[in-house]
Design an enzyme around this catalytic site. Structure first.
Site, mmCIF file in Angstrom:
data_model
loop_
_atom_site.group_PDB
_atom_site.id
_atom_site.type_symbol
_atom_site.label_atom_id
_atom_site.label_comp_id
_atom_site.label_asym_id
_atom_site.label_seq_id
_atom_site.Cartn_x
_atom_site.Cartn_y
_atom_site.Cartn_z
ATOM 1 N N LYS A 61 -10.257 0.179 -2.462
ATOM 2 C CA LYS A 61 -9.933 -0.156 -1.043
ATOM 3 C C LYS A 61 -10.360 1.348 -0.170
ATOM 4 O O LYS A 61 -9.576 2.171 -0.404
ATOM 5 C CB LYS A 61 -8.942 -0.609 -0.321
ATOM 6 N N ASP A 73 0.849 -1.112 -0.417
ATOM 7 C CA ASP A 73 -0.229 0.311 -0.358
ATOM 8 C C ASP A 73 0.686 1.356 0.189
ATOM 9 O O ASP A 73 1.466 1.446 1.494
ATOM 10 C CB ASP A 73 -0.637 -0.157 1.033
ATOM 11 N N LYS A 102 -7.161 3.041 -3.580
ATOM 12 C CA LYS A 102 -7.312 3.258 -1.943
ATOM 13 C C LYS A 102 -7.699 5.023 -1.959
ATOM 14 O O LYS A 102 -6.637 5.531 -2.151
ATOM 15 C CB LYS A 102 -6.253 2.967 -1.259
#
Length: 312
Positions: free
Chosen positions: A248, A149, A212
């Site tokens: 996400k 991430d 995300k």
């Protein structure tokens, strides 16, 4: 996601009607409701899409190991029997930790099939030299992280320097190797929904496997209007390239009703395929506790105390 060359024409001319986005987001949870056994099933699905996360300054190997034990068996044996899930006990989608905690998580999850995700690139601000951010990715992957991430440099978006943003994410994509790249946009700091759409599209063009919303450390994290803009970008990218990119939301999702709201968003905007953990994740920790409580209420008709559903 193999990515494509940078093409600002895909997003520079796109306008976002903020009022219309907010109206659409507000009706998502009022036009559709999920009740009784169907709600329980949706909550089990939400549980299976959670990236169970600990990103605190006082993280320890023991805390990570306990979190991994929870990831392996998030529901009690008693609750699994009540739900008829003894033979197909759900697990969370992944465990997300800092790079130095990756080897502890990898060992604790061995044989479970649950991947370890690691934040990297100077999380949460990303304000480190690119060389060091790439080295951090390489370190996490070398320790066994299957998902990375990363955080972008928000200044590139605010200054509309799309080439710099594209090159940065493309370099991170290369550093990830076989690991999946989840690109955190930090939407609460991007100021406008138009910036959110543009940053989403650049990230996908550069090779992001997921986009995300947030780090969870911003003042404003995941919201339905921002998420709606991002999933519309996913839809547009699929129509142009034919590649499905994951989504996400993260930060501020603590109640089971939040998980239902985002599942409804995915169902309405993208369909059933985006309600699966290979294309949808929820970055959370405390959310799991409330999902357990709601499932326990469905099974017994009574609300249990939160301490009965400890995280670890």
């Amino acid at each position: 996601n193999p990515g494509v060359r940078l093409d600002p024409s895909w997003f520079e001319s796109v306008g976002v009607n903020t009022s219309a986005v907010e109206r659409r987001a507000a009706t998502l949870t009022t036009r559709r409701s999920v009740k009784k056994e169907y709600q329980a099933a949706w909550l089990v699905k939400a549980l299976a899409c959670i990236d169970l996360t600990t990103l605190s300054g006082d993280d320890t190997p023991d805390r990570v190991r306990r979190l991994c034990a929870k990831a392996r068996r998030p529901l009690s044996e008693e609750l699994l029997r009540a739900l008829g899930l003894e033979d197909q006990a759900p697990t969370v989608a992944a465990v997300c930790v800092y790079p130095t905690m990756v080897p502890h998580a990898v060992r604790a999850l061995a044989g479970s099939g649950i991947p370890v995700a690691s934040v990297a690139t100077g999380f949460p601000t990303g304000l480190m030299p690119l060389r060091l951010r790439l080295e951090e990715i390489a370190f996490a992957v070398g320790e066994g992280a299957a998902e990375i991430d990363i955080v972008i440099t928000r200044a590139h978006v605010l200054g509309r320097d799309w080439t710099a943003l594209y090159d940065e994410i493309a370099a991170m994509r290369e550093a990830c190797g076989r690991a999946h790249l989840k690109t955190i946009l930090g939407t609460g700091e991007l100021k406008t929904l138009r910036n959110v759409y543009a940053a989403s599209m650049v990230a996908m063009q550069a090779g992001a496997d997921f986009i995300k919303t947030s780090t969870g450390k911003e003042d404003v994290n995941a919201t339905l209007p921002v998420s709606l803009v991002m999933v519309r970008a996913l839809r547009d990218y699929r129509e142009r390239v034919g590649v499905d990119i994951g989504f996400k939301p993260a930060g501020g999702l603590r109640a089971a009703k939040d998980a239902l709201a985002w599942l409804i968003l995915m169902k309405e905007e993208l369909g059933l395929a985006w309600m699966q953990p290979d294309l949808f994740r929820i970055g959370a920790s405390g959310l799991l506790t409330d999902i357990e409580r709601q499932l326990d209420h469905y099974a017994t008709g009574r609300y249990s105390a939160a301490y009965r559903h400890a995280m670890a």
